[in-house]
Write a protein that holds these residues in place. Structure first.
Motif, PDB file in Angstrom:
ATOM      1  N   ALA A   2       0.969  -1.061   0.057  1.00  0.00           N
ATOM      2  CA  ALA A   2      -0.278   0.340  -0.005  1.00  0.00           C
ATOM      3  C   ALA A   2       0.982   1.664   0.302  1.00  0.00           C
ATOM      4  O   ALA A   2       0.370   2.255   0.424  1.00  0.00           O
ATOM      5  CB  ALA A   2      -1.257   0.081   0.832  1.00  0.00           C
ATOM      6  N   ASP A   3       2.438   1.225  -0.554  1.00  0.00           N
ATOM      7  CA  ASP A   3       3.103   2.223  -1.000  1.00  0.00           C
ATOM      8  C   ASP A   3       2.893   2.916   0.851  1.00  0.00           C
ATOM      9  O   ASP A   3       3.958   4.230   1.019  1.00  0.00           O
ATOM     10  CB  ASP A   3       3.108   2.829  -1.371  1.00  0.00           C
ATOM     11  N   GLY A   4       3.622   2.478   2.381  1.00  0.00           N
ATOM     12  CA  GLY A   4       3.393   2.320   3.440  1.00  0.00           C
ATOM     13  C   GLY A   4       1.844   3.448   3.989  1.00  0.00           C
ATOM     14  O   GLY A   4       2.056   3.666   5.573  1.00  0.00           O
ATOM     15  N   ASP A   5       1.487   3.202   2.528  1.00  0.00           N
ATOM     16  CA  ASP A   5      -0.744   4.043   4.080  1.00  0.00           C
ATOM     17  C   ASP A   5      -0.913   3.673   4.533  1.00  0.00           C
ATOM     18  O   ASP A   5      -1.566   2.634   4.709  1.00  0.00           O
ATOM     19  CB  ASP A   5      -1.003   3.864   2.589  1.00  0.00           C
ATOM     20  N   PRO A   6      -1.302   4.284   6.195  1.00  0.00           N
ATOM     21  CA  PRO A   6      -1.119   3.509   7.193  1.00  0.00           C
ATOM     22  C   PRO A   6      -2.788   3.000   7.222  1.00  0.00           C
ATOM     23  O   PRO A   6      -3.215   2.329   7.554  1.00  0.00           O
ATOM     24  CB  PRO A   6      -1.009   4.243   8.557  1.00  0.00           C
ATOM     25  N   ALA A   7      -4.011   3.764   6.252  1.00  0.00           N
ATOM     26  CA  ALA A   7      -5.032   3.713   6.267  1.00  0.00           C
ATOM     27  C   ALA A   7      -5.223   2.705   5.789  1.00  0.00           C
ATOM     28  O   ALA A   7      -5.904   1.381   5.654  1.00  0.00           O
ATOM     29  CB  ALA A   7      -5.842   5.019   5.882  1.00  0.00           C
ATOM     30  N   ALA A   8      -4.575   2.105   4.104  1.00  0.00           N
ATOM     31  CA  ALA A   8      -5.490   1.908   2.998  1.00  0.00           C
ATOM     32  C   ALA A   8      -4.700   0.550   3.677  1.00  0.00           C
ATOM     33  O   ALA A   8      -5.633  -0.599   2.996  1.00  0.00           O
ATOM     34  CB  ALA A   8      -4.333   2.265   1.543  1.00  0.00           C
ATOM     35  N   SER A   9      -3.500  -0.037   4.260  1.00  0.00           N
ATOM     36  CA  SER A   9      -3.233  -1.217   4.576  1.00  0.00           C
ATOM     37  C   SER A   9      -3.373  -1.761   5.611  1.00  0.00           C
ATOM     38  O   SER A   9      -3.521  -3.193   6.307  1.00  0.00           O
ATOM     39  CB  SER A   9      -1.252  -1.138   5.153  1.00  0.00           C
TER      40      SER A   9
END
Length: 287
Positions: free
Chosen positions: A216-223
């Motif tokens: 998720a490219d480091g996205d904490p919400a999307a992951s």
């Protein structure tokens, strides 16, 4: 022949058998997986320091495990010590291809992964104390007490690497605790304190969460990482006192962990303020 019972002997404490490096490698290292090597040493000063010194020559996914750490470090260079083979002391080398601003999530991700893996393998409910502590409930004189059983330290290594270390008290007995606020899986009535399956569970969980986060490219919400951390974070909803540099103190309710991994504290009658792990000297319950 009678086996030696000296301090360096695996027979010196039969309740604390040594880890099996060959078995761990067979279980964890596979083609296409995150973990690329696993080294086990009897003792070292700090697995983070050792792995960090070799980071430039190693691929992502190197794991260094020590049966004993003699100079283990926590956040802000606080010390971490425990008897040989009484816990899990290891570091991993990660080289995430994510925006630099999202690297602050790595210790929080490790906390989620460790808590998830240990809940399954040890049967212990574990809570996260922002930013990098693992907490368990231990029976005390006044009922259940929340105590620290593990800590996480993430450090940059070279141009693209991050070494993440974890120290976890597994079989520490009450008389061996370094401070009264410390705990262990044993004291939390874990259904298993066999360190081999516990380490496998933590590293497998870490691989799963790290893969989701980097995908998720480091996205904490999307992951899903931000939601999972908030769900397991015992700090949220409590009134805390954050001791900041310059003798400044911020007291209020911990209301959220923001997208940068910072703790949002809402003082009474004031505007919420986000504080980063690097800015907080101590975070304590208020009152």
């Amino acid at each position: 022949m009678t086996p030696s019972h000296g301090p360096g002997s695996p027979w010196s404490d039969l309740d604390r058998p040594p880890l099996n490096a060959a078995s761990l490698r067979r279980a964890l290292i596979r083609p296409g997986g995150l973990w690329t090597s696993l080294d086990l040493v009897p003792a070292t000063g700090s697995t983070n320091s050792d792995l960090g010194a070799r980071a430039a020559a190693l691929p992502e996914g190197a794991v260094l495990v020590a049966e004993e750490q003699t100079a283990g470090r926590g956040r802000l260079d606080r010390t971490w010590s425990a008897p040989a083979r009484s816990g899990l002391f290891f570091s991993v080398l990660l080289k995430p291809d994510v925006p630099v601003g999202r690297l602050a999530w790595l210790p929080l991700l490790t906390g989620v992964a460790a808590a998830t893996g240990l809940a399954r393998a040890a049967g212990v409910d574990m809570a996260l104390k922002w930013p990098n502590d693992l907490m368990v409930n231990v029976a005390g004189e006044r009922g259940k007490e929340e105590r620290k059983t593990g800590g996480i330290l993430a450090e940059r290594a070279g141009d693209d690497g991050v070494v993440v270390g974890l120290g976890l008290n597994v079989t520490l007995r009450e008389e061996e605790l370094p401070v009264p606020t410390a705990g262990s899986l044993l004291l939390a009535d874990a259904v298993s304190t066999d360190r081999d399956p516990l380490l496998r569970a933590v590293l497998r969980s870490l691989e799963q969460w790290y893969t989701r986060w980097t995908d998720a490219d480091g996205d904490p919400a999307a992951s899903g990482l931000q939601e999972a951390y908030a769900a397991g974070c015992a700090t949220l909803g409590r009134t805390v006192r954050a001791e900041l540099p310059g003798d400044r103190t911020l007291t209020g309710e911990a209301v959220a962990v923001d997208g940068d991994g910072r703790l949002v504290v809402a003082p009474p009658g004031g505007e919420p303020e986000a504080v980063g792990a690097g800015d907080v000297v101590h975070l304590r319950p208020a009152g």
